[in-house]
Motif scaffolding. Structure first.
Motif, PDB file in Angstrom:
ATOM      1  N   ASP A 157       0.849  -1.185   0.000  1.00  0.00           N
ATOM      2  CA  ASP A 157       0.000   0.000   0.000  1.00  0.00           C
ATOM      3  C   ASP A 157       0.890   1.242   0.000  1.00  0.00           C
ATOM      4  OD1 ASP A 157      -2.784   1.080   0.311  1.00  0.00           O
ATOM      5  OD2 ASP A 157      -1.867   2.010   2.071  1.00  0.00           O
ATOM      6  N   HIS A 167      -1.846  -1.985  -3.493  1.00  0.00           N
ATOM      7  CA  HIS A 167      -2.544  -0.969  -4.269  1.00  0.00           C
ATOM      8  C   HIS A 167      -2.252  -1.060  -5.755  1.00  0.00           C
ATOM      9  CE1 HIS A 167      -3.837   2.983  -5.734  1.00  0.00           C
ATOM     10  NE2 HIS A 167      -4.645   2.996  -4.679  1.00  0.00           N
ATOM     11  N   THR A 229      -2.969  -1.545 -12.199  1.00  0.00           N
ATOM     12  CA  THR A 229      -3.650  -2.356 -11.197  1.00  0.00           C
ATOM     13  C   THR A 229      -3.908  -3.746 -11.755  1.00  0.00           C
ATOM     14  OG1 THR A 229      -5.783  -1.501 -11.948  1.00  0.00           O
ATOM     15  CG2 THR A 229      -4.751  -0.387 -10.085  1.00  0.00           C
TER      16      THR A 229
END
Length: 380
Positions: A157, A167, A229
């Motif tokens: 993260d 993330h 992502t």
């Protein structure tokens, strides 16, 4: 930290090893008189614009680390020679800044793992190139923090906390480089951390023309690239390069995804031949992207390196600001995105210098050692 299983081939050598074992550039296809002059102009800009506290007016330790990395990439040592003092000031700034947890970030918490990963990487390089006894303790705690904050799915993260899921790939590549930097200078890294990270990186690969649920053998038939992502996120040149760097750092040299992303990278570099950024300070790609593109080329090596590095190098040289009458401007580059002002000039100039210094192979990360990769089931 507790470890076994990862075998490092070029380790446990004297701390001056990086200087002694420097493999000089192979010829003018790697280094030109123009690139050498541009590198020296850039390093001079960094030295003359640093400031007494070593931070170039930046509160991001990662950017301060990039300034230090630029000097080390050209073989300079703290406290010695032309650029020894600015390098020493930058390292002193970093080494005086860790929090009790080992976190290397003094800026906003949302920048925790960006700054921490990048700064840990730089300290790993410094650990292999200096005799500074302060580095080992700071580096050990920094590495433990990376392992502790790894998410359950193998990512990270922005903040230095442990989450269920990471993330994005931009955070993973920062930590990947930090971990490999440590390994290349004799510090072991837990295999379970690397196993999880490898799986996470592969989940950021998105094929074109076939479902992500298709078998790897089927995906290999189609183009594709790494995305920001998981599961089909934003595709970009930066993420293509970041994914390649991650797999290379973790010893996955034969992963078929590398070649797919290298084609994306070569295609974008080829376009630079049609652009003119003459002395305007605009790097051929923004500093973040360029930093990983250069490393993807170098780490993949062989024909990939020879095919595109000269084009990339010449574009970097051509874009440098050359104004001898103005020391504040002469020799620098802009970051191009995300970071402005003097910190942005620091970032852009440090990355420009790093790219031009890579063929000199002073940094441990640019030596020829390989690690034994984990062999897992399935297509590679």
């Amino acid at each position: 930290m507790h470890f076994s299983r990862w075998t490092i081939w070029l380790l446990l050598l004297p701390l001056s090893w990086a200087y002694a074992s420097n493999a000089m550039a192979e010829g003018d296809w790697e280094v030109t008189p123009e690139s050498e002059k541009a590198l020296q102009r850039g390093l001079t800009w960094l030295a003359e614009n640093q400031g007494p506290n070593g931070d170039w007016e930046s509160d991001d330790l990662g950017l301060v680390g990039m300034g230090a990395l630029a000097f080390m990439a050209d073989g300079h040592a703290p406290g010695r020679g032309e650029f020894g003092q600015p390098l020493e000031r930058a390292l002193n700034k970093i080494l005086s800044s860790p929090r009790p947890s080992g976190l290397l970030n003094v800026a906003d918490a949302q920048r925790d793992m960006y700054n921490h990963g990048l700064t840990t990487f730089v300290l790993g390089q410094a650990h292999g190139m200096t005799n500074d006894g302060r580095i080992n303790q700071v580096l050990d705690r920094a590495l433990k923090l990376i392992a502790f904050t790894q998410a359950e799915d193998g990512g990270w993260d922005y903040r230095a906390v442990r989450r269920d899921s990471g993330h994005d790939l931009s955070l993973a590549v920062m930590q990947a480089k930090a971990l490999r930097s440590a390994m290349d200078t004799g510090i072991e890294v837990a295999p379970e951390v690397v196993d999880l990270a490898i799986g996470s990186v592969r989940e950021h690969y998105s094929p074109e023309g076939v479902s992500r649920d298709a078998s790897e053998a089927e995906q290999m038939k189609y183009p594709g690239q790494f995305t920001y992502t998981r599961h089909g996120g934003k595709a970009s040149l930066a993420m293509a390069a970041a994914g390649v760097v991650c797999l290379q750092e973790f010893g996955q040299y034969d992963d078929w995804r590398i070649a797919k992303n290298m084609e994306v990278i070569h295609a974008e570099i080829a376009k630079l031949k049609e652009k003119t950024n003459k002395n305007n300070g605009r790097l051929p790609f923004d500093a973040y992207t360029l930093y990983y593109v250069g490393q993807a080329l170098y780490q993949t090596g062989g024909e990939d390196w020879k095919r595109s590095y000269p084009t990339l190098r010449d574009a970097v040289v051509a874009s440098q600001v050359v104004r001898p009458e103005n020391p504040r401007e002469h020799g620098h580059w802009h970051a191009g995105a995300h970071v402005g002002g003097k910190p942005g000039d620091l970032y852009g100039t440090a990355v420009g210098c790093f790219i031009l210094a890579m063929p000199n192979r002073y940094l441990p990360i640019l030596q020829e050692g390989r690690i034994e990769s984990f062999q897992q089931d399935g297509v590679r």
